[in-house]
Design an enzyme around this catalytic site. Structure first.
Site, PDB file in Angstrom:
ATOM      1  CG  ASP A 570      -0.201  -0.057   2.524  1.00 34.93           C
ATOM      2  OD1 ASP A 570       0.952  -0.534   2.518  1.00 34.93           O
ATOM      3  OD2 ASP A 570      -0.760   0.364   3.542  1.00 34.93           O
ATOM      4  CE  LYS A 571       2.267   3.008   4.999  1.00 35.77           C
ATOM      5  NZ  LYS A 571       1.376   4.082   5.445  1.00 35.77           N
TER       6      LYS A 571
END
Length: 595
Positions: A570-571
């Site tokens: 997700d980052k």
């Protein structure tokens, strides 16, 4: 739990109320099932206050500040029984962690019968009851009302697919049992002596459920489940979760508060506990004992004994060594993970706390309670509680919680009466536990102050640790199929066992030989070396991952990791979105300049 005269007294209701004259109440709770064998139906809930409630407890609580190792919204438990004294209730209704709670108390007749059966089975029944603790509760206790329960059974039904049972002991906290603690704290903080009569008048337990309404009581019945505290509320006849000062509270409330006197700090600390994130810790002997009693290893021990009687010495020794190695590795890894997690959440240091006179005093961070006002030093610090900024500005590093390395600026919470505080909407005014204050800004000689709303396990960091300790069950198709395969093998083994037993008896074979050959068939069909082999495989897989600086908090997931064909970060996705937005902004500025 007895409330003093400062609280509003509910009018006394008669025990017999006609069913056609039941009135609705504000909490809109409903009754569904009861202690009696009545059919399930839904009727409005009546608040019930016992007029003859004893305030003194016969139990002696040896430790009131340390949560039980075995197992922390205003509307936490609904009544489910058509009775003034419910036997069954709900914890955290209409929430993700909704659980069912039932009350039980010890039955001498059931306990005696249960232990007689355990003696007759040579302890085998006790081993089975150890694997399923709720069955031991059924066997030794009888169901009773929650108000009179000595133990509670908490049932967690996750999405209707997984059921988990927690057996918890009811604790009784009383002011008379805590006089020594108050005197000790007073002597260490203010170096003053308090007379016993004064302690009796001062010390009242402060219980908070919602809306910043602390209820004073002389005794309270609580239990701890998944590091959270649930207390019995006499006004609603149900167990409710002990919450911090962040539910249904107007923003102006925080600006109107002043520091707490010492006796009020101690009273709240008794109920909320020390400002520490607790991690269940067991010594090496306990972990070894629990691991040996694992059903797989018990089956292995049974198989090894059987093979020795059948002269399978070499194979039995190999399996025994593999089992010992697997148990040792598993226990050492579990102990190491516990120590690392405990070191991560260990709370040390001091904090400047503003008292009721407006003076700042340096106290240990473990003594902070909800309602305290703390002073943020200009040099920065690490926060050990959740707090609301009420004066001054702060620049924080929240990478520990969010993973974002960009500093975040916090501003004071606006003082508005018509605005209810919400932790999500007012995140830019909230200082979360575990974050680091890099710099503070203030005007003139005004101090940077923050109002403590949560401590210990109910903080943001505490919720993160609890999510690690009690992760939601995951449905792996591979794991489900593995259990089905083992069950299928067990059925085949039972059929073979019965067939071999019948044929050997008809042939007149020696009874000892019949037993050995029949039981040996079970060990052949169901491989006893499987758990040891899987443990050794997980150990070496973790070791290889560690060399690549990859840490796994759920080793059981390694067995199914080979079936994963897609992995998302997700980052990286967030950074790509930010980069795309930045490129669009640059392109838009370039077009305007060229135009």
């Amino acid at each position: 739990m007895h409330y003093v005269a400062t609280e509003s007294v509910q009018p006394k209701k008669s025990d017999k109320v006609p069913s056609n004259k039941i009135k609705k109440v504000e909490n809109n709770n409903t009754l569904v099932n009861g202690c009696s064998k009545t059919s399930a139906r839904s009727v409005p809930l009546l608040k019930y206050n016992r007029p003859d409630q004893d305030g003194d407890s016969e139990e002696n609580i040896t430790s009131v500040l340390e949560p039980n190792v075995d197992e922390i919204y205003s509307k936490d438990s609904e009544r489910l029984v058509d009775d003034s004294k419910p036997c069954i209730g709900l914890l955290n209704p209409d929430q993700e962690d909704q659980m069912k709670v039932c009350g039980y108390r010890r039955s001498l007749m059931r306990t005696g019968f249960c232990w007689a059966c355990i003696f007759l089975t040579g302890g085998l029944l006790r081993l089975v009851l150890h694997w399923w603790r709720h069955l031991y509760l059924y066997a030794t206790c009888s169901q009773c009302s929650l108000e009179e329960a000595e133990q509670v059974l908490v049932t967690e039904d996750y999405q209707g697919k997984h059921k988990m049972y927690h057996v918890k002991q009811i604790q009784v906290l009383t002011s008379s049992n805590l006089k020594t603690l108050l005197e000790k704290e007073q002597q260490s903080i203010e170096r003053t002596h308090i007379e016993c009569d004064h302690v009796e008048n001062v010390l009242q337990l402060s219980v908070h459920f919602t809306s910043a309404q602390f209820k004073k009581c002389s005794s309270i019945r609580i239990f701890r489940c998944k590091q959270l505290v649930y207390a019995w509320n006499n006004n609603t006849n149900r167990f409710q979760r002990i919450n911090g000062l962040d539910l249904n509270i107007p923003c102006s409330y925080y600006h109107q508060q002043r520091g707490l006197p010492v006796h009020e700090q101690i009273s709240r600390r008794i109920v909320f506990g020390d400002n520490e994130i607790t991690v269940p810790l067991r010594d090496f002997k306990t972990l070894l004992f629990l691991e040996v009693l694992n059903p797989f290893y018990v089956f292995q021990l049974f198989s090894v004994i059987l093979w020795f009687t059948y002269d399978y010495y070499y194979y039995a020794c190999v399996i025994l060594l593999m089992s010992v190695f697997g148990i040792t590795v598993s226990v050492l890894q579990t102990k190491k993970n516990q120590d690392v997690l405990q070191k991560t959440v260990y709370n040390t240091g001091n904090a400047w706390v503003v008292d009721h006179k407006g003076l700042s005093k340096e106290l240990p961070t473990r003594a902070i309670v909800p309602g305290d006002i703390i002073e943020i030093p200009s040099s920065g610090c690490t926060l050990h509680c959740d707090a609301i900024l009420i004066s001054g500005n702060c620049i924080l590093d929240e990478s520990m919680l969010t993973g974002e390395s960009v500093p975040v600026t916090k501003t004071p919470l606006p003082s508005k009466r018509d605005m209810i505080f919400d932790k999500t909407e007012h995140a830019r005014h909230t200082l979360f536990c575990g974050t680091k204050v890099i710099q503070t800004r203030y005007i003139g000689s005004k101090k940077v102050l923050a109002f403590v709303i949560n401590t210990g396990n109910i903080t943001a960091k505490g919720e993160l640790i609890r999510s690690i300790l009690y992760p939601p069950p995951v449905d792996y198709k591979f794991e489900q199929d593995s259990y089905k395969f083992i069950q299928f093998l067990a059925i085949i083994a039972c059929v073979g066992f019965i067939y071999t037993l019948v044929t050997k008896i008809l042939r007149g074979t020696d009874p000892v030989k019949i037993a050995v050959e029949s039981l040996d068939l079970i060990t052949i069909v169901v491989p006893p070396a499987l758990p040891a082999a899987m443990t050794v495989g997980r150990f070496y897989a973790q070791k290889r991952l560690k060399t690549s600086e990859i840490f796994c908090i759920s080793p059981r997931s390694i067995n199914v990791a080979g079936s994963i064909n897609c992995c998302c970060f997700d980052k990286i996705l967030k950074y790509s979105i930010l980069r795309e937005r930045r490129e669009r902004a640059i392109l838009a500025v370039t077009k305007k300049v060229s135009a």
